[in-house]
Design an enzyme around this catalytic site. Structure first.
Site, mmCIF file in Angstrom:
data_model
loop_
_atom_site.group_PDB
_atom_site.id
_atom_site.type_symbol
_atom_site.label_atom_id
_atom_site.label_comp_id
_atom_site.label_asym_id
_atom_site.label_seq_id
_atom_site.Cartn_x
_atom_site.Cartn_y
_atom_site.Cartn_z
ATOM 1 C CG HIS A 57 -2.118 -0.980 0.898
ATOM 2 N ND1 HIS A 57 -3.340 -0.595 0.418
ATOM 3 C CD2 HIS A 57 -2.170 -2.323 0.995
ATOM 4 C CE1 HIS A 57 -4.107 -1.664 0.245
ATOM 5 N NE2 HIS A 57 -3.426 -2.726 0.588
ATOM 6 C CG ASP B 72 6.367 8.035 -0.855
ATOM 7 O OD1 ASP B 72 5.591 7.240 -0.259
ATOM 8 O OD2 ASP B 72 5.971 8.819 -1.724
ATOM 9 N N PRO C 90 -5.512 -1.392 -7.012
ATOM 10 C CG PRO C 90 -4.785 -3.201 -8.275
ATOM 11 C CD PRO C 90 -4.356 -2.287 -7.178
ATOM 12 C CG HIS D 240 -4.250 -11.553 -0.712
ATOM 13 N ND1 HIS D 240 -5.002 -11.081 -1.759
ATOM 14 C CD2 HIS D 240 -3.778 -10.450 -0.064
ATOM 15 C CE1 HIS D 240 -4.981 -9.749 -1.750
ATOM 16 N NE2 HIS D 240 -4.247 -9.344 -0.747
ATOM 17 C CB SER D 241 -0.664 -17.327 1.704
ATOM 18 O OG SER D 241 -0.247 -18.200 2.694
HETATM 19 C C1 HEM Z 1 -4.554 -6.333 -6.748
HETATM 20 C C2 HEM Z 1 -3.903 -6.117 -5.675
HETATM 21 C C3 HEM Z 1 -4.455 -6.262 -4.287
HETATM 22 C C4 HEM Z 1 -5.729 -6.029 -3.820
HETATM 23 C C5 HEM Z 1 -6.942 -5.532 -4.590
HETATM 24 C C6 HEM Z 1 -5.718 -6.344 -2.407
HETATM 25 C C7 HEM Z 1 -6.797 -6.237 -1.560
HETATM 26 C C8 HEM Z 1 -6.831 -6.655 -0.254
HETATM 27 C C9 HEM Z 1 -7.999 -6.625 0.583
HETATM 28 C C10 HEM Z 1 -9.366 -6.115 0.167
HETATM 29 C C11 HEM Z 1 -7.634 -7.140 1.790
HETATM 30 C C12 HEM Z 1 -8.537 -7.322 3.014
HETATM 31 C C13 HEM Z 1 -8.559 -6.074 3.887
HETATM 32 C C14 HEM Z 1 -9.560 -6.229 5.009
HETATM 33 O O1 HEM Z 1 -10.732 -6.436 4.699
HETATM 34 O O2 HEM Z 1 -9.171 -6.141 6.185
HETATM 35 C C15 HEM Z 1 -6.245 -7.495 1.713
HETATM 36 C C16 HEM Z 1 -5.508 -8.039 2.743
HETATM 37 C C17 HEM Z 1 -4.161 -8.272 2.685
HETATM 38 N N1 HEM Z 1 -3.328 -7.984 1.626
HETATM 39 FE FE1 HEM Z 1 -3.896 -7.416 -0.227
HETATM 40 N N2 HEM Z 1 -4.465 -6.754 -2.053
HETATM 41 C C18 HEM Z 1 -3.670 -6.723 -3.179
HETATM 42 C C19 HEM Z 1 -2.329 -7.024 -3.252
HETATM 43 C C20 HEM Z 1 -1.544 -7.312 -2.163
HETATM 44 C C21 HEM Z 1 -0.099 -7.410 -2.192
HETATM 45 C C22 HEM Z 1 0.758 -7.200 -3.436
HETATM 46 C C23 HEM Z 1 0.287 -7.687 -0.930
HETATM 47 C C24 HEM Z 1 1.671 -7.864 -0.378
HETATM 48 C C25 HEM Z 1 2.753 -8.095 -1.058
HETATM 49 C C26 HEM Z 1 -0.905 -7.800 -0.106
HETATM 50 C C27 HEM Z 1 -0.918 -8.143 1.226
HETATM 51 C C28 HEM Z 1 -2.061 -8.316 1.981
HETATM 52 C C29 HEM Z 1 -2.048 -8.869 3.330
HETATM 53 C C30 HEM Z 1 -0.832 -9.390 4.079
HETATM 54 C C31 HEM Z 1 -3.377 -8.844 3.774
HETATM 55 C C32 HEM Z 1 -3.881 -9.270 5.161
HETATM 56 C C33 HEM Z 1 -3.858 -8.048 6.067
HETATM 57 C C34 HEM Z 1 -4.199 -8.287 7.533
HETATM 58 O O3 HEM Z 1 -4.672 -9.358 7.901
HETATM 59 O O4 HEM Z 1 -3.974 -7.347 8.306
HETATM 60 N N3 HEM Z 1 -1.995 -7.544 -0.889
HETATM 61 N N4 HEM Z 1 -5.775 -7.177 0.464
#
Ligand code: HEM
Ligand code: NAG
Length: 331
Positions: free
Chosen positions: A74, A82, A170, A200-201
């Site tokens: 993010h 930055d 996105p 997202h694992s």
């Molecule tokens: C198309 C790109 C991506 C989208 C649309 C996306 C979207 C999301 C969304 C909607 C959540 C759930 C947030 C919530 O409801 O609390 C999430 C969680 C998460 N995302 Fe992504 N994500 C993307 C790419 C990435 C990338 C590239 C990474 C890291 C390299 C990442 C790492 C994570 C992690 C670790 C969580 C879990 C967060 C937590 O449990 O605190 N995501 N993401």
């Protein structure tokens, strides 16, 4: 003599272009590039302090490590790595943390813990952007992900990019074409995009980001039993966004950065639209299959993707600043 200086002479042209390349690369050097061990002289313990704190916080709250991994995405995806993400709202500008697409980001207060220790050790030296980068790397390793080197020397932005955030991040239901083109723009190809989405694992997804696939009917790309399970987790089609209703990204090994993400996709147990979509796009499907079958390959590609993400368009040299408090620009 005339021969040598003749611009039509290929040898002359070759040495001129070599000189030009040397000139360009030394100009970039003077401008300050990211490099391994940037703090080795100015703050030799910087990387150790970050690592020690990430470990300590992980033992206190395992989900801090998950947060550091998400924060890298993010922060770095939006304009530059930055630390613009860490800026809090002020009278002049709103924080990126308030964006709907940044919903669920957490544990920012512990960045302050790490920064305070670094300021004690070497004041005005280590950037917040490097804390974001190094903590993501160390967090990923603690979660059973790959270990890899990361360059340092990033500087901190003086502004928030909230207004343009949606042009970079996105949405949970964006098309795979949008996802691929956003990553492509910052030099991350399809293979490595599929790999970093493997983040997202770990972690969780709140119901606000799920109900679109559950109501009024269950998205046919979800395994029907899994769809019923998710409806139990999110019983209401208009969830209170603040209610702590969520589902684990991966129910098998929710706190391990492994290839269960891809195995789940193949079983139609992906959580977000963009997750499950990777199975349905001919550009991404081959990598999903390969990563589901080979955790080592997933880890290799994940590490390459994270490094590219962390090096997106950094502020170096005299651009930006080294923030004293990661939450506010310097006075
Ligand atoms: C198309 C790109 C991506 C989208 C649309 C996306 C979207 C999301 C969304 C909607 C959540 C759930 C947030 C919530 O409801 O609390 C999430 C969680 C998460 N995302 Fe992504 N994500 C993307 C790419 C990435 C990338 C590239 C990474 C890291 C390299 C990442 C790492 C994570 C992690 C670790 C969580 C879990 C967060 C937590 O449990 O605190 N995501 N993401
Ligand atoms: C994506 O989900 C959001 C709600 O999170 C909704 O406002 C938007 O209309 C959805 N977009 C598409 C293309 O379905």
């Amino acid at each position: 003599m005339g021969e040598i200086c003749n611009l039509r002479n290929p040898a002359t042209l070759f040495s001129l272009s070599l000189l030009f390349l040397l000139f360009i690369s030394s100009a970039a050097e003077a401008n300050g590039k990211l490099r391994l061990g940037y703090y080795s002289k100015s703050c030799p313990r910087a990387e150790t302090i970050v690592k020690e704190q990430v470990l300590k916080l992980y033992h206190k709250h395992g989900n801090t490590a998950v947060s550091w991994v998400r924060s890298l995405f993010h922060d770095c995806m939006v304009e530059s790595c930055d630390a613009s993400l860490l800026l809090e709202s002020t009278e002049e500008s709103m924080s990126e943390q308030t964006a709907r697409r940044n919903f669920g980001l957490r544990n920012f207060k512990y960045v302050t813990t790490i920064k305070d220790l670094l300021e004690e050790e070497c004041p005005n030296t280590v950037s917040c952007a490097d804390i974001i980068a190094l903590s993501a790397r160390d967090g990923a390793a603690l979660l059973g992900g790959p270990k890899f080197d990361m360059k340092t020397g990033r500087r901190d932005s003086k502004v928030s990019f909230l207004k343009v955030l949606n042009d970079f991040i996105p949405d949970h239901n964006s098309s795979i074409s949008v996802v691929l083109s956003r990553f492509e723009k910052i030099g991350i190809d399809t293979e490595k995009t599929v790999a970093i989405l493997g983040a997202h694992s770990v972690g969780r997804v709140h119901c606000v980001n799920l109900v679109g696939r559950l109501y009024p009917t269950i998205d046919p790309t979800i395994n029907p039993e899994y769809g019923m399970y998710l409806r139990k987790r999110c019983p209401n089609d208009h969830p209170d966004p603040h209610a702590v209703l969520y589902s684990r990204n991966d129910r098998v090994t929710p706190m391990v950065l492994d290839n269960f993400y891809y195995k789940n996709l193949i079983q139609h147990k992906g959580l977000l639209g963009i997750d499950q979509g990777l199975l349905y796009d001919p550009r991404t499907l081959p990598y999903v299959k390969k990563m589901a079958a080979d955790n080592t390959y997933f880890h290799q590609q994940f590490a390459l993707g994270m490094v590219l993400l962390s090096e997106n368009n950094p502020l170096t040299g005299s651009s930006g600043e080294i923030r004293k408090d990661c939450r506010f620009v310097n006075k």
